[in-house]
Scaffold this active site. Structure first.
Site, PDB file in Angstrom:
ATOM      1  CE  LYS A  32      36.800  49.058  49.217  1.00 49.60           C
ATOM      2  NZ  LYS A  32      35.880  47.956  49.132  1.00 49.60           N
TER       3      LYS A  32
ATOM      4  CE  LYS B  42      39.883  44.863  41.041  1.00 45.43           C
ATOM      5  NZ  LYS B  42      38.846  45.613  41.642  1.00 45.43           N
TER       6      LYS B  42
ATOM      7  CE  LYS C 194      31.769  50.229  40.965  1.00 48.54           C
ATOM      8  NZ  LYS C 194      31.439  49.069  40.155  1.00 48.54           N
TER       9      LYS C 194
HETATM   10  P1  ADP Z   1      35.168  48.048  41.305  1.00 45.95           P
HETATM   11  O1  ADP Z   1      36.534  47.534  41.680  1.00 45.95           O
HETATM   12  O2  ADP Z   1      35.211  48.875  40.090  1.00 45.95           O
HETATM   13  O3  ADP Z   1      34.477  48.739  42.462  1.00 45.95           O
HETATM   14  P2  ADP Z   1      33.367  45.892  41.838  1.00 45.95           P
HETATM   15  O4  ADP Z   1      34.075  45.692  43.129  1.00 45.95           O
HETATM   16  O5  ADP Z   1      31.983  46.445  41.861  1.00 45.95           O
HETATM   17  O6  ADP Z   1      34.293  46.795  40.919  1.00 45.95           O
HETATM   18  O7  ADP Z   1      33.394  44.513  41.048  1.00 45.95           O
HETATM   19  C1  ADP Z   1      32.283  43.802  40.525  1.00 45.95           C
HETATM   20  C2  ADP Z   1      32.756  42.457  39.976  1.00 45.95           C
HETATM   21  O8  ADP Z   1      33.662  42.652  38.902  1.00 45.95           O
HETATM   22  C3  ADP Z   1      33.504  41.595  40.989  1.00 45.95           C
HETATM   23  O9  ADP Z   1      33.247  40.224  40.752  1.00 45.95           O
HETATM   24  C4  ADP Z   1      34.948  41.925  40.741  1.00 45.95           C
HETATM   25  O10 ADP Z   1      35.808  40.937  41.180  1.00 45.95           O
HETATM   26  C5  ADP Z   1      34.926  42.079  39.204  1.00 45.95           C
HETATM   27  N1  ADP Z   1      35.960  43.022  38.809  1.00 45.95           N
HETATM   28  C6  ADP Z   1      35.998  44.351  39.072  1.00 45.95           C
HETATM   29  N2  ADP Z   1      37.095  44.919  38.547  1.00 45.95           N
HETATM   30  C7  ADP Z   1      37.774  43.932  37.935  1.00 45.95           C
HETATM   31  C8  ADP Z   1      38.989  43.862  37.196  1.00 45.95           C
HETATM   32  N3  ADP Z   1      39.725  44.947  36.979  1.00 45.95           N
HETATM   33  N4  ADP Z   1      39.377  42.676  36.717  1.00 45.95           N
HETATM   34  C9  ADP Z   1      38.631  41.566  36.905  1.00 45.95           C
HETATM   35  N5  ADP Z   1      37.483  41.560  37.588  1.00 45.95           N
HETATM   36  C10 ADP Z   1      37.045  42.711  38.101  1.00 45.95           C
END
Ligand code: ADP
Ligand code: TRP
Length: 321
Positions: free
Chosen positions: A110, A189, A192
């Protein structure tokens, strides 16, 4: 065995969240003691609009409940309804070397992307450790990106246990290799923060638009295509069993199939898979007080377990005097 995980209520729910985490959590209810919460304190590292956070919290609750979270079978609550987690965060902070946090990829990434780091972002893994240790969790199912945070949790727990005796259970991260990282529209990946998501509860037009934006190569329709390097295939396979995947693979390799055609099929598959849950979600969101009641009951259940840990921690730390 006790399984715990949390999801941040920031932004809408995407396929990465669903396949990376939610689906598995919902399945865990059948075989384990499941603790699942909405990590609204964590979301404050990226959301400062109070109205958005409150709305996101109720939406996240409705998403989980609509997709099959059963508050009778599991313990399902909102993180901030248990302020005990903040108390434990402070206590754990005193066992957390700076270097441990400085090495966290998620924080470093980040910062590298130009996000202005504050203390909340830096201390994020300590709060996550408190979430996990407060409930003496055995297993923490997370996406690959969160694995290091569970390892940090283990390190902190070991340090505390070394000084105070066996206070905390050491948790194990659990990552499903098959869906370890769900790719987004551009093959990175799905996240959001990269703006490359396919969201679960969109109207048909918006969903179709997202699917059509998946990046593909310029191979002409009639030529054979490589499913292993195709973003559409990598997403579509999540909805298919082994046989379905093999059949789609053959269509790619035979040629004669355009990306537009396979994207249209993928759109229909996503729409049909989630349509029944979308209806239930609408009903839940229409009754916000009903939702709040379910969450308050979940917090009560969670508090019972949290208090057991906190009694021990307060005694060992001398906070109880
Ligand atoms: P983002 O990356 O969109 O901000 P979050 O960090 O809120 O998503 O992730 C919420 C949950 O979903 C976590 O357990 C995270 O590891 C899983 N997750 C998010 N994006 C992915 C992805 N592309 N593939 C697998 N798991 C994911
Ligand atoms: N940090 C996790 C994420 O962004 C959410 C989370 C907060 C979590 N506390 C947790 C996940 C405890 C597992 C266990 O995805």
């Amino acid at each position: 065995m006790r399984v715990l995980s949390g999801i941040q209520p920031s932004g809408s729910l995407h396929l990465g969240n669903y396949f990376g985490m939610m689906r598995k959590m919902i399945e865990y209810q059948q075989e384990s003691e499941l603790f699942c919460f909405i990590a609204n304190y964590h979301a404050m590292t990226s959301v400062s609009d109070g109205k958005a956070l409150a709305k996101g919290t109720l939406e996240a609750a409705a998403n989980f409940l609509a997709l099959g979270m059963d508050p009778e079978k599991s313990t399902f609550w909102v993180q901030s309804d248990l302020p005990e987690v903040q108390e434990l965060t402070w206590i754990l902070s005193n066992f957390t070397p700076m270097g441990l946090l400085e090495r966290c990829h998620s924080y470093k990434d980040k910062v590298a992307r130009g996000i202005h780091a504050n203390h909340g972002l830096f201390a994020y893994p300590v709060l996550m450790s408190a979430d996990i240790l407060l409930f003496q969790s055995d297993k923490v199912p997370v996406g690959k990106d969160q694995k290091q945070h569970v390892e940090v949790t283990r390190d902190i727990a070991m340090k505390v246990n070394n000084v105070w005796g066996e206070v905390f259970t050491l948790p194990e991260p659990e990552i499903d290799d098959h869906v370890a990282t769900v790719p987004g529209l551009d093959g990175q990946k799905m996240s959001k923060s990269y703006g490359n998501t396919i969201d679960l509860f969109l109207d048909d037009k918006a969903l179709r638009k997202q699917v059509m934006r998946i990046v593909t190569d310029p191979t002409p329709v009639e030529e054979p295509k490589n499913p292993d390097t195709c973003n559409v295939f990598q997403i579509y396979r999540l909805f298919l069993d082994a046989e379905g995947q093999a059949a789609l693979r053959r269509r790619y390799e035979a040629g004669g199939m355009g990306y537009g055609e396979v994207k249209q099929e993928l759109f229909e598959t996503i729409r049909d898979t989630f349509a029944p849950f979308a209806e239930r979600r609408r009903e839940l969101l229409a009754d916000a007080d009903g939702l709040r009641k379910v969450l308050a009951q979940g917090a009560e259940k969670a508090r019972y377990v949290a208090n057991k840990t906190m009694r021990k921690v307060r005694k060992k730390s001398g906070i109880a005097y």
